[in-house]
Design a protein around this motif. Structure first.
Motif, mmCIF file in Angstrom:
data_model
loop_
_atom_site.group_PDB
_atom_site.id
_atom_site.type_symbol
_atom_site.label_atom_id
_atom_site.label_comp_id
_atom_site.label_asym_id
_atom_site.label_seq_id
_atom_site.Cartn_x
_atom_site.Cartn_y
_atom_site.Cartn_z
ATOM 1 N N GLY A 59 0.817 -1.212 0.000
ATOM 2 C CA GLY A 59 0.000 0.000 0.000
ATOM 3 C C GLY A 59 0.849 1.259 0.000
ATOM 4 O O GLY A 59 0.341 2.351 0.285
ATOM 5 N N ALA A 60 2.144 1.099 -0.288
ATOM 6 C CA ALA A 60 3.032 2.258 -0.304
ATOM 7 C C ALA A 60 4.085 2.054 -1.386
ATOM 8 O O ALA A 60 4.507 0.923 -1.633
ATOM 9 C CB ALA A 60 3.713 2.418 1.052
ATOM 10 N N ILE A 61 4.503 3.121 -2.035
ATOM 11 C CA ILE A 61 5.476 3.013 -3.135
ATOM 12 C C ILE A 61 6.528 4.115 -3.029
ATOM 13 O O ILE A 61 6.337 5.100 -2.321
ATOM 14 C CB ILE A 61 4.797 3.152 -4.518
ATOM 15 N N PHE A 62 7.626 3.891 -3.756
ATOM 16 C CA PHE A 62 8.443 5.065 -4.065
ATOM 17 C C PHE A 62 8.216 5.336 -5.544
ATOM 18 O O PHE A 62 8.007 4.419 -6.331
ATOM 19 C CB PHE A 62 9.935 4.850 -3.712
ATOM 20 N N GLY A 63 8.248 6.612 -5.916
ATOM 21 C CA GLY A 63 8.003 6.972 -7.308
ATOM 22 C C GLY A 63 9.299 7.317 -7.996
ATOM 23 O O GLY A 63 10.154 8.000 -7.443
ATOM 24 N N CYS A 64 9.437 6.782 -9.223
ATOM 25 C CA CYS A 64 10.612 7.098 -10.032
ATOM 26 C C CYS A 64 10.116 7.650 -11.369
ATOM 27 O O CYS A 64 9.904 6.889 -12.314
ATOM 28 C CB CYS A 64 11.455 5.850 -10.233
ATOM 29 N N PRO A 65 9.898 8.941 -11.441
ATOM 30 C CA PRO A 65 9.237 9.535 -12.611
ATOM 31 C C PRO A 65 9.946 9.265 -13.936
ATOM 32 O O PRO A 65 9.277 9.177 -14.964
ATOM 33 C CB PRO A 65 9.236 11.031 -12.294
ATOM 34 N N ALA A 66 11.253 9.127 -13.916
ATOM 35 C CA ALA A 66 11.957 8.949 -15.189
ATOM 36 C C ALA A 66 11.603 7.618 -15.849
ATOM 37 O O ALA A 66 11.676 7.488 -17.073
ATOM 38 C CB ALA A 66 13.468 9.042 -14.970
ATOM 39 N N HIS A 67 11.190 6.645 -15.050
ATOM 40 C CA HIS A 67 11.029 5.302 -15.609
ATOM 41 C C HIS A 67 9.658 4.685 -15.360
ATOM 42 O O HIS A 67 9.489 3.471 -15.435
ATOM 43 C CB HIS A 67 12.166 4.406 -15.091
ATOM 44 N N ASP A 68 8.715 5.520 -15.042
ATOM 45 C CA ASP A 68 7.350 5.032 -14.879
ATOM 46 C C ASP A 68 6.417 6.163 -15.297
ATOM 47 O O ASP A 68 6.515 7.277 -14.777
ATOM 48 C CB ASP A 68 7.104 4.639 -13.420
ATOM 49 N N ARG A 94 3.228 6.737 -14.988
ATOM 50 C CA ARG A 94 2.294 7.252 -13.999
ATOM 51 C C ARG A 94 3.025 8.200 -13.028
ATOM 52 O O ARG A 94 2.557 9.291 -12.716
ATOM 53 C CB ARG A 94 1.722 6.054 -13.241
ATOM 54 N N ASP A 95 4.227 7.776 -12.617
ATOM 55 C CA ASP A 95 5.026 8.604 -11.713
ATOM 56 C C ASP A 95 5.441 9.902 -12.400
ATOM 57 O O ASP A 95 5.526 10.957 -11.774
ATOM 58 C CB ASP A 95 6.285 7.847 -11.261
ATOM 59 N N LEU A 96 5.679 9.792 -13.725
ATOM 60 C CA LEU A 96 6.118 10.980 -14.464
ATOM 61 C C LEU A 96 4.979 12.007 -14.524
ATOM 62 O O LEU A 96 5.185 13.197 -14.256
ATOM 63 C CB LEU A 96 6.568 10.585 -15.869
ATOM 64 N N ASP A 97 3.790 11.533 -14.865
ATOM 65 C CA ASP A 97 2.638 12.445 -14.909
ATOM 66 C C ASP A 97 2.449 13.115 -13.560
ATOM 67 O O ASP A 97 2.177 14.312 -13.461
ATOM 68 C CB ASP A 97 1.354 11.673 -15.277
ATOM 69 N N PHE A 98 2.619 12.317 -12.539
ATOM 70 C CA PHE A 98 2.442 12.805 -11.173
ATOM 71 C C PHE A 98 3.509 13.867 -10.860
ATOM 72 O O PHE A 98 3.215 14.938 -10.321
ATOM 73 C CB PHE A 98 2.557 11.614 -10.218
ATOM 74 N N ALA A 99 4.744 13.574 -11.243
ATOM 75 C CA ALA A 99 5.853 14.489 -10.955
ATOM 76 C C ALA A 99 5.673 15.826 -11.675
ATOM 77 O O ALA A 99 5.908 16.895 -11.117
ATOM 78 C CB ALA A 99 7.173 13.847 -11.362
ATOM 79 N N LYS A 118 2.925 17.132 -12.570
ATOM 80 C CA LYS A 118 1.802 17.841 -11.974
ATOM 81 C C LYS A 118 2.197 18.529 -10.665
ATOM 82 O O LYS A 118 1.735 19.635 -10.399
ATOM 83 C CB LYS A 118 0.679 16.828 -11.713
ATOM 84 N N TYR A 119 3.045 17.854 -9.876
ATOM 85 C CA TYR A 119 3.369 18.409 -8.565
ATOM 86 C C TYR A 119 4.788 18.965 -8.474
ATOM 87 O O TYR A 119 5.295 19.209 -7.384
ATOM 88 C CB TYR A 119 3.121 17.353 -7.476
ATOM 89 N N GLY A 120 5.430 19.161 -9.635
ATOM 90 C CA GLY A 120 6.741 19.795 -9.657
ATOM 91 C C GLY A 120 7.843 19.014 -8.957
ATOM 92 O O GLY A 120 8.653 19.584 -8.243
ATOM 93 N N LEU A 121 7.858 17.695 -9.154
ATOM 94 C CA LEU A 121 8.869 16.860 -8.494
ATOM 95 C C LEU A 121 10.020 16.568 -9.448
ATOM 96 O O LEU A 121 9.877 16.672 -10.670
ATOM 97 C CB LEU A 121 8.216 15.544 -8.038
ATOM 98 N N ASP A 122 11.162 16.175 -8.872
ATOM 99 C CA ASP A 122 12.342 15.887 -9.694
ATOM 100 C C ASP A 122 12.118 14.692 -10.619
ATOM 101 O O ASP A 122 11.433 13.737 -10.242
ATOM 102 C CB ASP A 122 13.543 15.545 -8.800
#
Ligand code: ANZ
Ligand code: ZN
Length: 859
Positions: free
Chosen positions: A337-346, A348-353, A355-359
């Protein structure tokens, strides 16, 4: 000549079969058993063309196997619990039991008209107390075996009707009756521990070689095995919570240095703890929950998160921290029920990043790209490559990096390798009336007490009302109040009923001894199981089959199924759909009998407006492109409907129902009847002694007959019913060209040909075949007659070897039918492997053929 009267003939043979109890199955150790089963129908009220196709196919198999000497079990019943009956009660005030019984009665009559070789003595409905009683017994036994448990979980809640909704009652996020936005609520529910068997259910798929590969694949994906890691992230000290660490699940631990945020599910315990401590979090969580519980609903919803302000420490670099979000796309039921997000390689994580200005930190560099040049735009990189910007992982492949991360984290205890399955436990509680009552009692002293076997069935009360929303069992004045079987104190019955998928998860086993006073009889279930051939729609490829496979294992563990029946269905066939053109006029859909052909094309009967013809799609009430089997049977007879269903396309593909096709099928049967009826009185008597030698005409006919036997046998065995039909057409055509006066001996061969065609057609058009068989002077009925055998010697003689030359030089040889003409031989020679290779892309100038002798290709 006698016109063939399908109505009279069909009634006559159905009565004969019934009188002779032809299809009642009994155990018989002398004969090989064969259990063929079609998915049993839901008693909606009328059979549709999809049923006709499904049951016609099953009947071909059953009749064929019977004629081949098998002891066939071919039963029928009703999947009779479920929501539509309750909806009928709400909408029309008719009791679900009455509605269901009436529907069964009319559908039984319709099915009987089809002339199916069913053992009706074994019929049952899942709403029979005598069926669900045993289901309750199995439930209690499964409880004792640890396969059933209770836990609190989310349901769809209609806030206006104050009732739990089934997934299918949630339409676009709204309650089907109230139209109100559906909420998610927590409720204590019953579960089957199917996830415990995930690995077993997955592995056993490899052995199911007689299942369609696509169904096995769907099951594999549904079980969704994934090998990853559980990794501990420490929380940086804060004054919101004492929780100091978080377990996350990942399948991409190689990307750990690319982590730029963490996220927990809205249902995560930490989210619950923080809810009222952080401004705005509580409304965020409520809003997410309103979006519905289904996985699809969550997949499709826009990805949203809420920054908790908390920070997670990187497992390899405690000085580096990443923000922790509560996010709507993280499921509580998967992993931890918990994840770490890696926007460069996922993605869904990228869209999220974004949207919320993440690295966005790329850590896997594609082959052939320099690390310095590599950056991520709007698309995450999910392909292979080498690790970059990842300290000790740099230069490694993804697999190497995963292994290294696993090694290091396992050594420090910060992580462990873990296999996860997408498959979750099966929630079976339904807050509904029309289902099998869950046989447990809640006692304030003893907790949950299973209903003792002697007190089963827990009967559904009949006096219930549907005038208000909610579960009628729950508001029944007396039903739920009972004495605790264990201490005698006042206790409460469980008012949930079982998901109807439970009813259909073991019916196949019950058919082996439907009157047994226990769930199964060891001798019967041992003799008849497994189902040798199961046939049904691909829409059941996942849940129904998976649940049945689970129940088979559960029944084995609790002693109700012998070892060899752990997989319930040895072979599976999934048939295509029945389609029809669609019609539209005046902006409305029209059914096929609301239109008529005129000189100006198709017009609406009602208004005369021109009809637009749309593509052929699956028959459905909403598009009105349905043809009622009852009307077709009344008009042409069941045999015509069956013949057309089987003739037009391969069984696994969709078939298009057309009036022209049905008429052609009818005309064929009429023509075949005229052939048989016209010849019958002029043939030698059945079983007369054949002359010692035969004329060429007679041997040619014999050869065609035996070729048809061999081919139809092969085609039925291979589920190529359309090809079998084509072979029968071909034989009929040959018979039609026989001159009965040609030779004195032709009558013998003609009798054989006509008898054979009746036998070969019998699995498809059983009434017609019986009538033909009788007309040919046979006294024993065809259903009790063995399948014809092809005389292989006749077929061998019929094939010869011909040399194939290229420019006068012998290059290959072909085996061809002795009677093959120029066209066939040319084609065979040119498609011969050796010749094709020899020719390459040179085109022959001409091909000289001497039938029966030689083929010469001239370049
Ligand atoms: C970090 C990561 C980096 C991930 C990356 C993917 C790509 P399968 O293969 O289906 O098992 N995940 C884990 N638990 C989740 C949950 N409860 N709800 C939603 N998503 C969850 O998917 C595993 C991946 O899905 C995990 O790997 C995790 O994201 C995410 F470049 O971890 B991954
Ligand atoms: Zn008690």
């Amino acid at each position: 000549p006698n016109r063939y009267d399908a109505q009279r003939v069909e009634r006559k043979w159905r009565e004969t079969w019934e009188d002779r109890r032809c299809f009642e199955a009994h155990r018989d150790p002398e004969r090989p058993k064969y259990y063929v089963l079609e998915m049993f129908p839901y008693p909606s009220g009328r059979i549709h063309m999809g049923h006709v196709r499904n049951y016609a196919m099953g009947d071909v198999v059953a009749r064929f196997k019977r004629a081949r000497g098998h002891n066939v079990l071919h039963p029928m019943g009703w999947d009779a619990f479920g929501l539509p009956a309750e909806n009928a009660a709400v909408e029309r005030g008719v009791h679900p039991a009455k509605w269901t019984r009436e529907n069964i009665a009319s559908m039984r009559e319709q099915l009987k008209q089809m002339g199916l070789s069913l053992d009706w003595s074994r019929e049952f409905a899942t709403c029979d107390p005598d069926y669900y009683k045993h289901q309750q017994r199995l439930f209690v036994d499964m409880m004792a075996a640890g396969l059933v448990y209770q836990k609190s979980s989310m349901v769809n809640w209609d806030p206006v009707d104050n009732t739990v909704l089934a997934n299918e009652q949630v339409i676009d996020g709204m309650g089907w009756r109230s139209g109100a936005p559906v909420e998610r609520r927590e409720l204590t529910q019953w579960f089957f521990r199917i996830s415990d068997m995930a690995e077993e259910l997955l592995e056993a798929l490899d052995g199911l070689n007689a299942w369609p590969e696509k169904v096995r694949l769907m099951q594999r994906n549904w079980i969704g095995r994934s090998a990853g890691m559980q990794i501990r992230f420490d929380l940086a000290p804060n004054d919101l919570t004492d929780v100091s660490e978080l377990e996350i699940y990942t399948t991409r631990h190689d990307t750990l240095f690319g982590a730029s945020f963490g996220a927990i599910s809205v249902d995560h315990p930490l989210a619950a703890e923080l809810k009222d401590k952080i401004d705005g979090l509580s409304p965020f969580i409520d809003e997410c929950r309103r979006a519905g519980t289904s996985e699809a609903a969550m997949e499709n919803a826009e990805k949203r998160g809420f920054d908790t302000g908390l920070q997670l420490r990187h497992p390899f670099d405690p000085d580096r921290t990443i923000p922790l979000f509560v996010a709507n796309f993280v499921l509580m039921e998967y992993g931890s029920g918990a994840i770490f997000g890696c926007p460069a390689h996922d993605q869904r994580d990228l869209d999220f990043a974004r949207k919320y200005g993440l690295d966005v930190l790329p850590v896997v560099c594609p082959p052939e790209v320099a690390a310095a040049d590599f950056s991520i735009g709007s698309e995450a990189y999910v392909g292979p490559g080498r690790l970059i910007r990842s300290r000790f992982l740099d230069g490694m492949s993804i697999e190497e990096a995963k292994a290294e991360v696993a090694r290091r984290l396992t050594a420090t205890g910060a992580g462990a390798e873990k296999v996860n399955y997408r498959l979750r436990d099966w929630g079976v509680s339904r807050q509904r009336y029309w289902g099998c009552p869950i046989p447990v009692i809640h006692c304030k002293n003893c907790g949950v007490v299973p209903t003792p076997a002697a007190d089963l069935p827990v009967l559904l009360p009949e006096d219930v009302t549907f005038d208000q929303p909610g579960n009628p069992l729950d508001r029944h004045p007396t039903w739920k109040h009972v004495a605790c079987p264990s201490c005698g104190a006042d206790a409460r019955r469980e008012t949930d009923t079982m998901d109807t998928f439970a009813d259909s998860s073991w019916y196949f086993a019950r058919f082996t001894a439907p009157d047994c006073d226990e769930p199964t009889d060891p001798d019967d279930v041992g003799y008849w199981m497994n189902v040798d051939q199961y046939i049904g729609g691909v829409e059941h490829a996942i849940l129904h089959l998976l649940y049945s496979r689970f129940w088979a294992r559960a029944m084995h563990r609790t002693g109700w199924l012998p070892v060899r029946a752990i997989e319930p269905f040895d072979a599976l066939f999934t048939q295509g759909m029945v389609c029809h053109e669609t019609y539209r006029a005046d902006g409305k859909w029209l059914s096929p009998d609301e239109i008529v052909a005129t000189d100006d094309g198709l017009v609406s009967v009602a208004t005369g407006a021109k009809v637009e013809v749309g593509p052929s799609i699956k028959m459905s009430k909403s598009k009105k492109n349905v043809v009622d089997p009852e009307a077709i049977i009344a008009r042409y007879g069941a045999d015509t409907a069956r013949w057309f269903m089987l003739s037009d396309s391969p069984p696994e593909r969709d078939v298009e129902w057309t009036t022209a096709g049905a008429e052609a099928a009818w005309r064929f049967l009429q023509k075949l009847w005229r052939l048989i009826d016209g010849a019958a009185d002029r043939l030698p008597a059945p079983d007369s002694v054949w002359p010692a030698t035969l004329s060429k005409a007679a041997s040619d006919l014999r050869r065609a007959t035996h070729r048809a036997i061999a081919d139809v046998t092969r085609d039925i065995e291979g589920f190529a019913f359309n090809k079998a039909v084509a072979e029968i057409y071909r034989l009929a055509n040959i018979i039609g060209h026989v001159d009965p006066e040609a030779n004195a001996d032709i009558g013998f061969a003609l009798r054989e040909a006509l008898e054979t065609i009746a036998q070969l057609a019998a699995p498809m058009v059983p009434h017609f075949a019986e009538e033909a068989w009788e007309r040919l002077g046979q006294r024993r009925i065809l259903t009790e007659t063995a399948w014809p055998r092809a005389d292989l010697e006749l077929l061998m003689e019929a094939e010869i070897t011909l040399p194939v030359q290229v420019n006068g030089k012998r290059r290959s040889e072909i085996r061809a039918p002795a009677e093959a003409g120029r066209e066939v031989l040319t084609e065979m020679a040119l498609t011969d492997e050796t010749i094709r290779r020899f020719l390459g892309d040179r085109a022959p100038k001409k091909v000289v053929v001497v039938p029966g002798r030689i083929v010469n290709v001239v370049l």
